[in-house]
Design a protein around this motif. Structure first.
Motif, PDB file in Angstrom:
ATOM      1  N   VAL A   9       8.777  -2.516 -12.174  1.00  0.00           N
ATOM      2  CA  VAL A   9       9.791  -3.951 -11.974  1.00  0.00           C
ATOM      3  C   VAL A   9      10.968  -3.196 -11.927  1.00  0.00           C
ATOM      4  N   PHE A  10      11.394  -4.616 -11.625  1.00  0.00           N
ATOM      5  CA  PHE A  10      12.822  -4.114 -11.151  1.00  0.00           C
ATOM      6  C   PHE A  10      13.599  -5.256 -11.902  1.00  0.00           C
ATOM      7  N   SER A  11      15.035  -4.819 -11.862  1.00  0.00           N
ATOM      8  CA  SER A  11      15.760  -5.748 -13.112  1.00  0.00           C
ATOM      9  C   SER A  11      17.318  -5.784 -12.555  1.00  0.00           C
ATOM     10  N   VAL A  12      17.681  -6.812 -12.774  1.00  0.00           N
ATOM     11  CA  VAL A  12      19.323  -6.548 -12.719  1.00  0.00           C
ATOM     12  C   VAL A  12      20.232  -6.996 -14.024  1.00  0.00           C
ATOM     13  N   GLY A  13      21.966  -6.316 -13.521  1.00  0.00           N
ATOM     14  CA  GLY A  13      22.003  -7.048 -14.903  1.00  0.00           C
ATOM     15  C   GLY A  13      22.190  -6.231 -16.323  1.00  0.00           C
ATOM     16  N   ASP A  14      22.648  -5.707 -17.179  1.00  0.00           N
ATOM     17  CA  ASP A  14      22.816  -4.936 -18.121  1.00  0.00           C
ATOM     18  C   ASP A  14      23.164  -5.671 -19.529  1.00  0.00           C
ATOM     19  N   PRO A  15      21.603  -5.472 -20.860  1.00  0.00           N
ATOM     20  CA  PRO A  15      20.468  -4.873 -20.501  1.00  0.00           C
ATOM     21  C   PRO A  15      19.729  -4.685 -19.255  1.00  0.00           C
ATOM     22  N   GLY A  16      19.472  -5.372 -18.182  1.00  0.00           N
ATOM     23  CA  GLY A  16      18.604  -5.409 -17.730  1.00  0.00           C
ATOM     24  C   GLY A  16      18.117  -6.749 -17.386  1.00  0.00           C
ATOM     25  N   GLU A  17      17.483  -7.373 -16.595  1.00  0.00           N
ATOM     26  CA  GLU A  17      16.572  -8.498 -16.618  1.00  0.00           C
ATOM     27  C   GLU A  17      15.260  -8.196 -16.281  1.00  0.00           C
ATOM     28  N   PRO A  18      14.481  -8.793 -16.042  1.00  0.00           N
ATOM     29  CA  PRO A  18      13.205  -8.284 -14.947  1.00  0.00           C
ATOM     30  C   PRO A  18      13.236  -9.069 -14.105  1.00  0.00           C
ATOM     31  N   VAL A  19      13.366  -9.100 -12.676  1.00  0.00           N
ATOM     32  CA  VAL A  19      12.931 -10.332 -11.904  1.00  0.00           C
ATOM     33  C   VAL A  19      11.643  -9.932 -11.320  1.00  0.00           C
ATOM     34  N   VAL A  20      12.262  -9.507 -10.279  1.00  0.00           N
ATOM     35  CA  VAL A  20      10.507  -8.978  -9.826  1.00  0.00           C
ATOM     36  C   VAL A  20       9.773  -8.166  -9.839  1.00  0.00           C
ATOM     37  N   GLY A  21       7.881  -7.952  -9.560  1.00  0.00           N
ATOM     38  CA  GLY A  21       7.637  -6.436  -9.902  1.00  0.00           C
ATOM     39  C   GLY A  21       7.118  -5.746  -8.072  1.00  0.00           C
ATOM     40  N   ARG A  22       6.072  -5.176  -8.424  1.00  0.00           N
ATOM     41  CA  ARG A  22       5.813  -3.869  -7.866  1.00  0.00           C
ATOM     42  C   ARG A  22       4.226  -3.909  -8.217  1.00  0.00           C
ATOM     43  N   MET A  23       3.562  -4.230  -6.899  1.00  0.00           N
ATOM     44  CA  MET A  23       1.943  -3.668  -7.255  1.00  0.00           C
ATOM     45  C   MET A  23       1.275  -2.835  -6.060  1.00  0.00           C
ATOM     46  N   ARG A  24       0.572  -1.886  -6.298  1.00  0.00           N
ATOM     47  CA  ARG A  24       0.195  -0.936  -5.792  1.00  0.00           C
ATOM     48  C   ARG A  24      -1.077  -1.993  -5.087  1.00  0.00           C
ATOM     49  N   MET A  25      -1.845  -1.810  -3.993  1.00  0.00           N
ATOM     50  CA  MET A  25      -2.715  -2.628  -3.386  1.00  0.00           C
ATOM     51  C   MET A  25      -3.758  -1.287  -2.820  1.00  0.00           C
ATOM     52  N   ARG A  30       0.734  -1.472   0.066  1.00  0.00           N
ATOM     53  CA  ARG A  30      -0.109  -0.010  -0.135  1.00  0.00           C
ATOM     54  C   ARG A  30       0.821   1.033  -0.441  1.00  0.00           C
ATOM     55  N   ASP A  31       2.499   1.273  -0.172  1.00  0.00           N
ATOM     56  CA  ASP A  31       2.786   2.859   0.328  1.00  0.00           C
ATOM     57  C   ASP A  31       3.835   2.289  -0.801  1.00  0.00           C
ATOM     58  N   PRO A  32       3.398   2.303  -2.055  1.00  0.00           N
ATOM     59  CA  PRO A  32       4.936   1.705  -3.205  1.00  0.00           C
ATOM     60  C   PRO A  32       5.644   2.843  -3.346  1.00  0.00           C
ATOM     61  N   LYS A  33       5.691   3.427  -3.058  1.00  0.00           N
ATOM     62  CA  LYS A  33       7.334   5.129  -3.048  1.00  0.00           C
ATOM     63  C   LYS A  33       8.164   4.259  -2.293  1.00  0.00           C
ATOM     64  N   ALA A  34       7.595   4.080  -0.848  1.00  0.00           N
ATOM     65  CA  ALA A  34       8.770   3.672   0.242  1.00  0.00           C
ATOM     66  C   ALA A  34       9.568   2.523   0.011  1.00  0.00           C
ATOM     67  N   THR A  35       8.678   0.974  -0.935  1.00  0.00           N
ATOM     68  CA  THR A  35       8.655  -0.049  -1.272  1.00  0.00           C
ATOM     69  C   THR A  35      10.328   0.371  -2.203  1.00  0.00           C
ATOM     70  N   ASP A  36       9.451   0.848  -3.266  1.00  0.00           N
ATOM     71  CA  ASP A  36      10.252   0.825  -4.740  1.00  0.00           C
ATOM     72  C   ASP A  36      11.758   1.298  -3.666  1.00  0.00           C
ATOM     73  N   SER A  37      11.622   2.852  -2.963  1.00  0.00           N
ATOM     74  CA  SER A  37      12.719   3.401  -2.721  1.00  0.00           C
ATOM     75  C   SER A  37      13.547   2.330  -1.650  1.00  0.00           C
ATOM     76  N   PHE A  38      13.435   1.138  -0.913  1.00  0.00           N
ATOM     77  CA  PHE A  38      14.161   0.237  -0.576  1.00  0.00           C
ATOM     78  C   PHE A  38      14.462  -1.207  -1.141  1.00  0.00           C
ATOM     79  N   LEU A  39      13.124  -1.195  -2.032  1.00  0.00           N
ATOM     80  CA  LEU A  39      14.404  -2.229  -2.686  1.00  0.00           C
ATOM     81  C   LEU A  39      15.569  -2.079  -4.151  1.00  0.00           C
ATOM     82  N   THR A  40      15.557  -0.958  -4.452  1.00  0.00           N
ATOM     83  CA  THR A  40      16.530   0.191  -4.671  1.00  0.00           C
ATOM     84  C   THR A  40      17.852   0.243  -4.443  1.00  0.00           C
ATOM     85  N   SER A  41      17.472   0.112  -2.611  1.00  0.00           N
ATOM     86  CA  SER A  41      18.463   1.111  -1.856  1.00  0.00           C
ATOM     87  C   SER A  41      19.109  -0.730  -1.664  1.00  0.00           C
TER      88      SER A  41
END
Length: 266
Positions: free
Chosen positions: A174-190, A145-156
């Motif tokens: 969507v969050f990716s790893v590597g270059d050019p970037g492979e999506p590995v996990v998503g985030r959805m607002r409740m 329910r707090d996408p901004k906080a979750t996004d900041s956490f995951l990228t930190s």
């Protein structure tokens, strides 16, 4: 054994008050077979598909009362360092880094939005021996329910590149790893469609050859259908709660419809 890049989902464990019932259900729905319970680890039991390790189930710790749930583990080369980053980024450390015999080191974390997940530093046990195939793990999303906080956490905490779907009606990243970037996990607002009593969680997807058939089997075995089936650019999927209340999703990645969404950097 497969090596997992930092931040990549590498394992999933379900905690069930009734482990035998959980095993029967997932055998029916996903075709899993089972290894021998590890008595030295509280009855922890690996699930297998085509003879390959795909997940595990375990009972609660003695005296512990917990709801049935899936826990996704994200790979890290240093569980202690990742746990420290998680605390610094506003997360809660539920379980300090703990050595699990010769297999590796684990920790349990809650991100600021409240969704729990695990950290796994591999030694003998690296994680999924099969994935993105029928009967195996396919994808996962943080529901918060707090996408901004979750996004900041995951990228930190992880070396992720975060991108948000360019859709004013859906708050999805969507969050990716590597270059050019492979999506590995998503985030959805409740949104309001989630009752207030439903906590934030990580939703795990398992791949099936036929989504509708899997839903029919799951419902026949006592599961509740929460959403779908529906077809998307990623596959045909449906969200379920198993008979003990653990949330998960089944997806047929061979049945797709529509254009892939546009993503913009966070």
């Amino acid at each position: 054994m497969t090596e997992f890049a930092e931040g990549r989902p590498c394992w999933a464990v379900a905690t069930f008050p009734d482990v035998e019932a959980g095993k029967r259900f997932y055998s029916d729905v996903l075709g899993w077979s089972w290894g021998e319970p590890a008595s030295e680890y509280g009855g922890y039991t690996e699930a297998r598909s085509d003879g390959k390790a795909v997940a595990a189930v375990t009972p609660p710790m003695p005296g512990e009362e917990v709801n049935a749930a899936w826990c996704l583990y994200l790979a890290t080369p240093d569980a202690a360092a990742s746990a420290a980053k998680a605390k610094d980024a506003g997360g809660e450390l539920v379980l300090e880094p703990m050595r699990v015999g010769p297999f590796g080191t684990m920790a349990l974390v809650k991100e600021p939005g409240g969704a729990g997940f695990g950290l796994w530093q591999a030694d003998q046990h690296h994680g999924f021996e099969k994935q993105a195939e029928d009967g195996a793990y396919g994808w996962a999303e943080f529901f918060t329910r707090d996408p901004k906080a979750t996004d900041s956490f995951l990228t930190s905490v992880f070396p992720y590149r975060g991108q948000k779907m360019a859709d004013e009606h859906v708050d999805f990243a969507v969050f990716s790893v590597g270059d050019p970037g492979e999506p590995v996990v998503g985030r959805m607002r409740m949104g309001e469609e989630f009752p207030a009593e439903v906590p934030a969680y990580v939703n795990v997807y398992f791949v099936v050859p036929d989504c509708d058939a899997a839903v029919k089997t799951a419902q026949g075995a006592g599961a509740a259908l929460r959403f779908g089936p529906m077809t998307s650019p990623f596959g045909r999927f449906a969200a379920l709660s198993d008979p003990q209340g653990a949330n998960f999703t089944v997806i047929d990645v061979s049945t797709k419809e529509g254009a892939m969404p546009e993503l913009n950097d966070l």
